[in-house]
Write an enzyme that holds these catalytic residues in place. Structure first.
Site, PDB file in Angstrom:
ATOM      1  N   GLY A  74       0.775  -1.211  -0.395  1.00  0.00           N
ATOM      2  CA  GLY A  74       0.270  -0.275  -0.525  1.00  0.00           C
ATOM      3  C   GLY A  74       1.000   1.014   0.070  1.00  0.00           C
ATOM      4  O   GLY A  74       1.848   1.042  -0.151  1.00  0.00           O
ATOM      5  N   PRO A  75       0.453   2.484   0.042  1.00  0.00           N
ATOM      6  CA  PRO A  75       1.320   3.423  -0.388  1.00  0.00           C
ATOM      7  C   PRO A  75       1.496   3.791   1.333  1.00  0.00           C
ATOM      8  O   PRO A  75       1.404   3.396   1.977  1.00  0.00           O
ATOM      9  CB  PRO A  75       0.011   4.573  -0.347  1.00  0.00           C
ATOM     10  CG  PRO A  75      -1.289   4.317  -0.009  1.00  0.00           C
ATOM     11  CD  PRO A  75      -1.337   2.670  -0.474  1.00  0.00           C
ATOM     12  N   PRO A  76       2.488   5.162   1.704  1.00  0.00           N
ATOM     13  CA  PRO A  76       3.805   5.078   2.319  1.00  0.00           C
ATOM     14  C   PRO A  76       2.309   6.142   3.546  1.00  0.00           C
ATOM     15  O   PRO A  76       1.098   6.316   2.943  1.00  0.00           O
ATOM     16  CB  PRO A  76       3.657   6.279   2.329  1.00  0.00           C
ATOM     17  CG  PRO A  76       4.804   6.313   0.539  1.00  0.00           C
ATOM     18  CD  PRO A  76       3.017   5.411  -0.288  1.00  0.00           C
ATOM     19  N   GLY A  77       2.071   5.629   4.864  1.00  0.00           N
ATOM     20  CA  GLY A  77       2.189   6.097   5.811  1.00  0.00           C
ATOM     21  C   GLY A  77       0.269   5.231   6.658  1.00  0.00           C
ATOM     22  O   GLY A  77      -0.433   6.356   6.815  1.00  0.00           O
ATOM     23  N   VAL A  78      -0.002   4.459   6.042  1.00  0.00           N
ATOM     24  CA  VAL A  78      -0.918   4.026   5.542  1.00  0.00           C
ATOM     25  C   VAL A  78      -1.345   2.995   7.551  1.00  0.00           C
ATOM     26  O   VAL A  78      -2.171   2.707   7.326  1.00  0.00           O
ATOM     27  CB  VAL A  78      -1.970   3.086   4.817  1.00  0.00           C
ATOM     28  CG1 VAL A  78      -2.035   3.759   2.803  1.00  0.00           C
ATOM     29  CG2 VAL A  78      -0.752   1.561   4.304  1.00  0.00           C
ATOM     30  N   GLY A  79      -0.008   3.528   7.722  1.00  0.00           N
ATOM     31  CA  GLY A  79       0.279   1.740   9.072  1.00  0.00           C
ATOM     32  C   GLY A  79       0.456   0.359   8.606  1.00  0.00           C
ATOM     33  O   GLY A  79       0.493  -0.389   9.336  1.00  0.00           O
ATOM     34  N   LYS A  80       0.751  -0.138   7.574  1.00  0.00           N
ATOM     35  CA  LYS A  80       1.947  -0.470   7.454  1.00  0.00           C
ATOM     36  C   LYS A  80       2.682  -0.811   8.563  1.00  0.00           C
ATOM     37  O   LYS A  80       2.471  -3.088   9.259  1.00  0.00           O
ATOM     38  CB  LYS A  80       2.457  -1.515   5.844  1.00  0.00           C
ATOM     39  CG  LYS A  80       1.154  -0.461   5.254  1.00  0.00           C
ATOM     40  CD  LYS A  80       2.050  -0.835   3.622  1.00  0.00           C
ATOM     41  CE  LYS A  80       4.062  -0.005   3.247  1.00  0.00           C
ATOM     42  NZ  LYS A  80       3.004   1.163   3.481  1.00  0.00           N
TER      43      LYS A  80
ATOM     44  N   SER B 208     -10.356   3.671 -17.800  1.00  0.00           N
ATOM     45  CA  SER B 208     -11.578   4.079 -17.101  1.00  0.00           C
ATOM     46  C   SER B 208     -12.206   5.254 -17.581  1.00  0.00           C
ATOM     47  O   SER B 208     -13.251   5.209 -17.357  1.00  0.00           O
ATOM     48  CB  SER B 208     -11.238   3.558 -15.402  1.00  0.00           C
ATOM     49  OG  SER B 208     -10.694   5.057 -15.378  1.00  0.00           O
TER      50      SER B 208
ATOM     51  N   LYS C 207     -13.275   6.386  -5.989  1.00  0.00           N
ATOM     52  CA  LYS C 207     -13.956   7.881  -6.788  1.00  0.00           C
ATOM     53  C   LYS C 207     -15.133   7.760  -6.269  1.00  0.00           C
ATOM     54  O   LYS C 207     -15.665   9.005  -7.007  1.00  0.00           O
ATOM     55  CB  LYS C 207     -14.097   6.754  -8.426  1.00  0.00           C
ATOM     56  CG  LYS C 207     -12.745   6.338  -9.492  1.00  0.00           C
ATOM     57  CD  LYS C 207     -13.056   5.771 -10.483  1.00  0.00           C
ATOM     58  CE  LYS C 207     -11.611   5.066 -11.452  1.00  0.00           C
ATOM     59  NZ  LYS C 207     -11.201   4.481 -12.196  1.00  0.00           N
TER      60      LYS C 207
END
Length: 827
Positions: free
Chosen positions: A401-407, A724, A767
């Protein structure tokens, strides 16, 4: 013998007689006692005396003891005794020592007549020195409250002084003397008194009082009136005690022998070392080798590994202190002995506890939490079925996941939930394989790899081991570090992981490995195949608000020396910070921004000496400057040639406007807005569909041939890609060619084909949230995405109408303000 403090017993029996009558009755009864030459009469006159129940133990005649009286029933009997006469009482043992308020049925029928010689009152009880006088039999209970008064009969011993009696007494004295020599604890003065000559009954009673037997067995001795039989029973108990003493003595002797032997060896070794030092025959290497040998004995490893370590210790012992290689051997041995061979943390996989820990430490991420709990449930079942073939399920988790999401923080929560140690190593920028598997000992400055160092740090064989930023591993001429991880992260192989430095198999099978990555594209396929992927989609603005309110605000204020009372930030201010000053998938930038507000507030408090700073919209702009980001907005009016699309980014969803302008020309197409290759192809597909279905759409061939099409996507500096936007581009082109405006309240997403079918897309949740923030009332989605609506927040679904579409014609009918009029065909 004990007499504990307890509650007073209840009784409705009559009150006791006067004190004087008890004493007078006993004096009169003692005057008429009779004896015979060979036998003593078993009966005298009747006595009426106070009685005291005794919890444990028996007081024998001719013996003394100190009793502690605490129950009110007993205290009444002791304190009401006359001061000017001998204080006679009857001591009766309880059948059950746990009975607090004994009744007559709870007491034995035989007791001991005793004199209370001295008493000493303390805070809660009375201590009394009592001396046994003789045996008595209880005839009846006169009173049981407030003290027990009994009518008793004085009992005399039955004794026949013949040769058998003399033999029994002699044998008893001999056995008792021998038991004293074997270590039986008896007071010396009592022993001398017994050996000096006393009556037969007194002798056996005195010895009986020293026996370590239960109260019931002592009571049986008290009730035995025949002196011969009493001696025989005491001899049996004494023989048993002597056997126990003999066994204890043998055990102590053997233990002492072993202790003396070990002590002797230790003393001799120390002396030998001292002599060798004086002679110069021992050095530091020898001392180190001895220390290592001691550690090796305590190590729980296989014989093969012990043999290898012994060789290194032997090599160290043979080396000269000046040999530079001795340092390398010592370093190797230090690393080996620091590893947690066989040491396990107590782990308890409790799913309810894990859920509580994850909910406490992390808000949102429901899908991620569910996957973690499922993974832990599988671990619990596998732990119960260790001997069964259940190794087909992957056991290495990878958070993507992207940085800063709590991994990373959720990895710590997993360790907390399992009660295991947590170890984290960062793999970002690692290019050398040796950093993973260690250097070979032949190299100068060799050291173990990151995995072995992590296990040293964990001090346990079953930690939670996080490999951070696994997607940022590099490779060059020194090797491929990702290839070195294949063995460590393969459940089939990691039970014998070999680091180049220690050069011995090390068991990693009980380690819970967790890896993190921002993207899967840079992870090699062989390594990715060993991982169980758990994807993070990022936080919505609502989730960010809850995280800020529950965790970040408190953490930030404490970190900057403030409290929630000193720094007042309203919910609206937090929402403004999230939407206008940060734009990310995680909350790292949000935390930094809140920290900036806290620093500014701390300065204001110190300089102005205010007690509280309340952050207002004006003060927020003073602290953070002008707003950095604009909120996504829908179009203000329905415009020809402009449609509203939806896009997914790494930091969440966004609104995308597609603009189409027609100019006189020769049917050329121009694409601008920094579009990617896939998006350019999507625009070409949309235009081809329009040309192929021009008559159905009401567009003449002449207009198509004499018109150039310019397709532009605003924010030209931002790269855009993906299929899309196909239906959005198609709608804008048709709107431009037919002069038919697109509804301003409608947003759309979906890939289009040459046949006009609308295909499924990804990122519907993000979205939809972007469309909600922009104020759209209707969102057109592919029909195949209808199943994904369960992931959309309820607050979004309450305000937006989602319309599934299977074909472009369905999209155009909903999106355009006017109905499409097909061109008539001439026959």
């Amino acid at each position: 013998m004990t007499e504990d403090t307890n509650n007073r017993p209840k009784s409705d029996t009559p009150k006791t007689q006067k004190k004087a009558s008890l004493s007078d009755s006993f004096k009169k009864s003692m005057e008429g006692s009779e004896t015979s030459t060979q036998t003593k009469s078993s009966r005298t006159r009747i006595l009426t005396l106070p009685a005291v129940p005794v919890r444990e133990g028996v007081l024998f005649p001719s013996t003394e003891s100190v009793l502690s009286f605490g129950r009110q029933l007993s205290l009444n009997a002791i304190k009401d005794l006359p001061d000017d006469h001998p204080k006679y009482v009857v001591l009766i043992t309880q059948k059950d020592s746990t009975t607090n308020a004994p009744e007559p049925k709870d007491l034995y029928d035989y007791g001991t007549l005793a004199i209370v010689e001295k008493t000493l009152d303390s805070e809660d009880n009375t201590n009394a020195l009592v001396k046994g006088v003789g045996r008595v039999k209880v005839l009846r209970y006169i009173s049981t409250f407030p003290r027990i008064v009994v009518e008793v009969e004085r009992i005399r011993d039955i004794e026949v002084n013949d040769e058998e009696m003399k033999a029994l007494v002699s044998h008893l004295q001999k056995e008792f003397r021998q038991s004293i020599h074997m270590g039986k604890p008896v007071e010396f003065l009592n022993f001398m008194k017994l050996m000096g000559g006393v009556k037969n009954g007194e002798l056996v009673d005195q010895i009986a009082s020293t026996l370590s037997v239960k109260s019931a067995e002592k009571q049986a001795l008290l009730e035995e009136l025949n002196v011969k039989e009493r001696i025989r029973k005491v001899l049996e108990h004494l023989a048993h005690e002597m056997k126990v003493l003999e066994i204890e003595k043998d055990v102590v002797h053997k233990t002492q022998e072993t202790f003396d032997k070990n002590m002797r060896e230790n003393i001799l070794r120390e002396r030998l070392k001292t002599i060798q030092k004086e002679l110069g025959d021992i050095d530091d290497e020898e001392e180190a080798a001895i220390s290592y040998e001691g550690k090796l004995k305590r190590l729980k490893i296989s014989k093969e590994l012990k043999s290898k370590i012994k060789k290194e210790i032997k090599k160290l012992r043979q080396m000269s202190p000046n040999n530079p290689e001795s340092g390398y051997v010592r370093s190797w041995l230090d690393v080996v002995f620091e590893l947690p061979w066989g040491k396990l943390s107590k782990s308890d996989i409790d799913l309810k506890k894990a859920e509580k820990v994850l909910e406490k430490n992390h808000y949102g991420l429901k899908d991620v939490k569910d996957r973690i709990i499922e993974h832990m449930a599988v671990m619990q079942l596998k732990e119960k079925n260790k001997n069964k073939e259940d190794q087909s399920i992957p056991t290495i988790i990878c958070f993507v996941g992207p940085p800063g999401v709590g991994k990373t923080s959720i990895g710590r929560s997993i360790a907390e939930a399992l009660g295991r140690e947590f170890v984290k190593i960062s793999l970002g920028g690692v290019r050398d394989e040796a950093e993973i598997r260690g250097h070979r000992r032949t190299y100068v400055g060799a050291m173990p790899g990151k995995i072995i160092n992590g296990m040293k740090q964990a001090k346990s064989m079953n930690p939670v081991f996080m490999l951070d930023e696994i997607d940022k591993l590099g490779n060059d001429f020194r090797g491929d570090p990702s290839a070195a991880l294949l063995e460590a992260l393969d459940p089939e192989q990691n039970s014998s992981f070999e680091d180049h430095y220690i050069d011995m198999p090390f068991d990693l099978s009980q380690v819970i490995f967790i890896t993190t990555a921002n993207t899967l594209s840079t992870i090699p396929a062989a390594l990715r195949d060993r991982l169980e992927i758990i994807s993070y989609s990022g936080y919505t603005e609502e989730e960010k608000f809850e995280i800020a309110k529950r965790h970040l605000l408190k953490k930030t204020t404490i970190a900057h020396g403030l409290t929630e009372k000193k720094l007042a930030i309203s919910d609206q201010i937090i929402k403004t910070v999230i939407s206008r000053y940060t734009k990310e998938a995680g909350v790292r930038s949000l935390e930094k921004t809140l920290g900036k507000i806290a620093r500014k507030a701390a300065r204001t408090i110190v300089e102005t000496k205010k007690n509280t700073v309340k952050v207002t919209p004006t003060l927020l702009k003073d602290y953070l400057g002008p707003e950095r980001f604009d909120p996504p907005l829908k179009s203000d009016e329905s415009i020809i040639g402009q449609s509203t699309g939806l896009a997914w980014t790494s930091v969440g969803g966004d609104v995308l406007f597609i603009e189409v302008a027609l100019t006189p020309g020769k049917g050329k197409v121009q694409l601008t807005g920094k579009l990617g290759k896939v998006m350019q192809e999507s625009a070409q597909t949309a235009l081809t569909y329009v040309k192929a279905h021009s008559k159905e759409l009401g567009i003449s061939d002449k207009k198509l041939a004499n018109t150039d099409v310019h397709i532009h996507v605003p924010e030209g500096s931002v790269p855009k890609d993906g299929p899309s936007a196909g239906v959005t581009i198609t709608t804008a082109i048709v709107s431009a060619y037919t002069d038919n405006p697109v509804h301003k309240d409608i947003a759309m997403t979906g890939e289009v084909t040459l046949r006009g079918n609308v295909l499924r897309i990804g990122g519907l949740k993000e979205k939809s949230i972007a469309a909600h923030q922009a104020g759209s009332k209707t969102v057109l989605i592919p029909k195949d995405n209808e199943r994904d609506l369960v992931e959309v927040p309820d607050s979004v679904k309450a305000d937006i109408t989602f319309v599934p579409m299977a074909n472009v014609r369905d999209v155009l009918e909903k999106a355009l303000t006017k109905k499409i009029k097909p061109l008539s065909t001439k026959k």
